[in-house]
Design an enzyme around this catalytic site. Structure first.
Site, short mmCIF file in Angstrom:
data_model
loop_
_atom_site.label_atom_id
_atom_site.label_comp_id
_atom_site.label_asym_id
_atom_site.label_seq_id
_atom_site.Cartn_x
_atom_site.Cartn_y
_atom_site.Cartn_z
N SER A 90 -43.71 23.80 1.96
CA SER A 90 -42.48 24.51 2.20
C SER A 90 -42.48 25.06 3.94
O SER A 90 -41.52 25.75 4.16
CB SER A 90 -42.63 25.83 1.50
OG SER A 90 -43.68 26.27 1.44
N THR A 188 -42.14 30.45 2.93
CA THR A 188 -42.10 30.78 4.52
C THR A 188 -43.65 31.43 4.73
O THR A 188 -44.08 32.26 3.95
CB THR A 188 -41.09 31.70 4.87
OG1 THR A 188 -39.96 31.04 4.55
CG2 THR A 188 -41.05 32.01 6.18
N THR A 206 -40.55 27.99 8.43
CA THR A 206 -40.21 27.33 7.08
C THR A 206 -39.68 26.18 7.17
O THR A 206 -38.93 25.79 8.20
CB THR A 206 -39.50 28.44 6.28
OG1 THR A 206 -39.45 27.93 4.86
CG2 THR A 206 -38.06 28.55 6.70
N ARG A 216 -28.01 23.79 6.72
CA ARG A 216 -28.14 25.16 6.26
C ARG A 216 -29.15 25.97 7.07
O ARG A 216 -30.21 25.23 7.23
CB ARG A 216 -28.39 25.14 4.91
CG ARG A 216 -28.75 26.51 4.15
CD ARG A 216 -30.44 26.88 4.02
NE ARG A 216 -30.65 28.32 3.37
CZ ARG A 216 -31.94 28.85 3.34
NH1 ARG A 216 -32.81 27.85 3.92
NH2 ARG A 216 -31.91 29.88 2.61
N THR A 239 -39.95 36.50 2.96
CA THR A 239 -40.17 35.13 2.15
C THR A 239 -39.21 35.20 1.10
O THR A 239 -39.19 36.16 0.21
CB THR A 239 -41.53 34.52 2.19
OG1 THR A 239 -41.70 33.36 1.49
CG2 THR A 239 -42.44 35.41 1.15
N GLY A 240 -38.85 33.98 0.48
CA GLY A 240 -37.82 34.09 -0.63
C GLY A 240 -36.46 33.63 -0.41
O GLY A 240 -36.42 32.75 0.67
N1 ASP Z 1 -36.98 32.41 3.23
C1 ASP Z 1 -36.93 30.95 3.39
C2 ASP Z 1 -35.45 30.57 3.26
O1 ASP Z 1 -34.60 30.92 2.57
C3 ASP Z 1 -37.57 30.27 1.90
C4 ASP Z 1 -38.83 31.11 1.37
O2 ASP Z 1 -39.32 31.95 2.08
O3 ASP Z 1 -38.93 30.91 0.28
O4 ASP Z 1 -35.31 29.48 3.96
#
Ligand code: ASP
Length: 338
Positions: A90, A188, A206, A216, A239-240
């Site tokens: 990721s 991330t 990320t 995107r 993160t998320g």
């Molecule tokens: N925040 C990141 C994104 O949406 C992904 C993650 O941190 O899980 O690209």
């Protein structure tokens, strides 16, 4: 200005009930003060990152500082560890591709001193977007470069071109492509750093959501969303699912809550609860925040079961568990979602 009374009662609830339960179940009570539930250290530098893969990154950042590197050198070297780790699907070179099978990376960096920032979005064929983000900050009058322009800038700056599509990532993409379903992983690294002189730095990197629509860009390269540093107050990172952070300026909000007196953990929790109160998805947001403040306090909060984050300072480097926020907290504390 501090919190209004509704915020205060939410904070009291958080401090005295759910947080306490979460802290005990996480087994982190030795690292939380009994009152604020936010941990604190007088040791500097203090480095806090998202996820367990933040730990080797933090340790590299600390080693960089100890061998004479600057705060920005340490952020770039530390996050660079996660970007080069091919087992990390990721972040960076091991990241899963977009829907067309192309790896597109997002990153940003902030310097508390001077309130400087740089970022890249949807950059291709470059292993270390965090280093390119630094170059955007230091060598251009801009904050964010995206797509082909970001890649061209990196190549012009001498960053090596590299095919980032690993055989594992290609195989996972082919599998996803044939079924159009399946695990769409994402994570991330957001790294925050409080220096011995009180200055604060941060970085975020990320590959975003796996199999995303080409082009995107998530929260991670956006200042105030995936990362925010305010040298007077502290720093926060996310993160998320980026879309659920971007619509609320999540990391900026965490720092603003800290400015008004919240501890880092309370500020992360307030941000999640506020988002959940307003969002049609409620708490089902898949968002998590880490934060540290100028006094050396640190904390984190996430939805559902919470998430693991890494904390490093001289003589200490561990993975801790965040505060976990569920629908209960939104219903009881939020007041709007029933
Ligand atoms: N925040 C990141 C994104 O949406 C992904 C993650 O941190 O899980 O690209």
């Amino acid at each position: 200005m501090r919190f209004d009374s509704r915020m205060l009662s939410r904070r009291q609830f958080i401090t005295h009930s759910s947080v306490a339960v979460a802290a005990l179940s996480a087994g982190c009570q030795t690292h939380r003060s009994s009152k604020s539930m936010t941990a604190s250290t007088t040791q500097r530098p203090l480095i806090v990152s998202t996820w367990p893969f933040g730990k080797p990154a933090n340790e590299k950042a600390l080693a960089t500082l100890q061998s004479g590197g600057s705060g920005l050198d340490a952020i770039v070297a530390g996050i660079g560890v996660a970007e080069s780790d091919l087992s990390n699907s990721s972040v960076g070179a091991g990241g899963l591709p977009n829907a067309d099978g192309v790896v597109q990376l997002d990153a940003c960096i902030m310097s508390g001193p001077g309130h400087q920032a740089g970022g890249v979005g949807a950059i291709e064929d470059i292993e270390h977007p965090i280093a390119v983000a630094r170059a955007v900050m230091e060598k251009t009058p801009h904050v964010l470069l995206v797509g082909a322009g970001a890649t061209q800038f990196a190549l012009k700056e001498g960053f090596p071109e590299k095919d980032l599509n690993t055989p594992q990532a290609q195989a996972a993409w082919r599998e996803w492509k044939s079924k159009q379903t399946g695990e769409k992983g994402h994570d991330t690294i957001a790294m925050l750093m409080l220096m011995p002189d009180g200055n604060i730095y941060g970085g975020c990197s990320t590959s975003g959501l796996a199999y995303k629509i080409p082009g995107r860009v998530g929260d991670s390269p956006l200042i105030g969303d995936g990362l925010y540093v305010d040298n007077e107050v502290g720093a926060a990172g996310a993160t998320g699912v980026g879309e659920n952070v971007m619509r609320y300026c999540g990391s900026f909000l965490v720092v603003e809550y800290m400015r008004r007196g919240a501890t880092p953990e309370e500020a992360c929790a307030e941000t999640i609860l506020r988002t959940a109160r307003q969002d049609p998805k409620g708490i089902d947001l898949s968002i998590n925040f880490v934060a540290l403040d100028k006094q050396g306090r640190f904390g984190a909060a996430g939805v559902g079961k919470g998430f693991d984050y890494s904390v490093t300072y001289p003589g200490f480097s561990q993975v801790l568990h965040s505060l976990a926020l569920s629908n209960l907290e939104v219903k009881v504390i939020g007041g709007h979602i029933r």
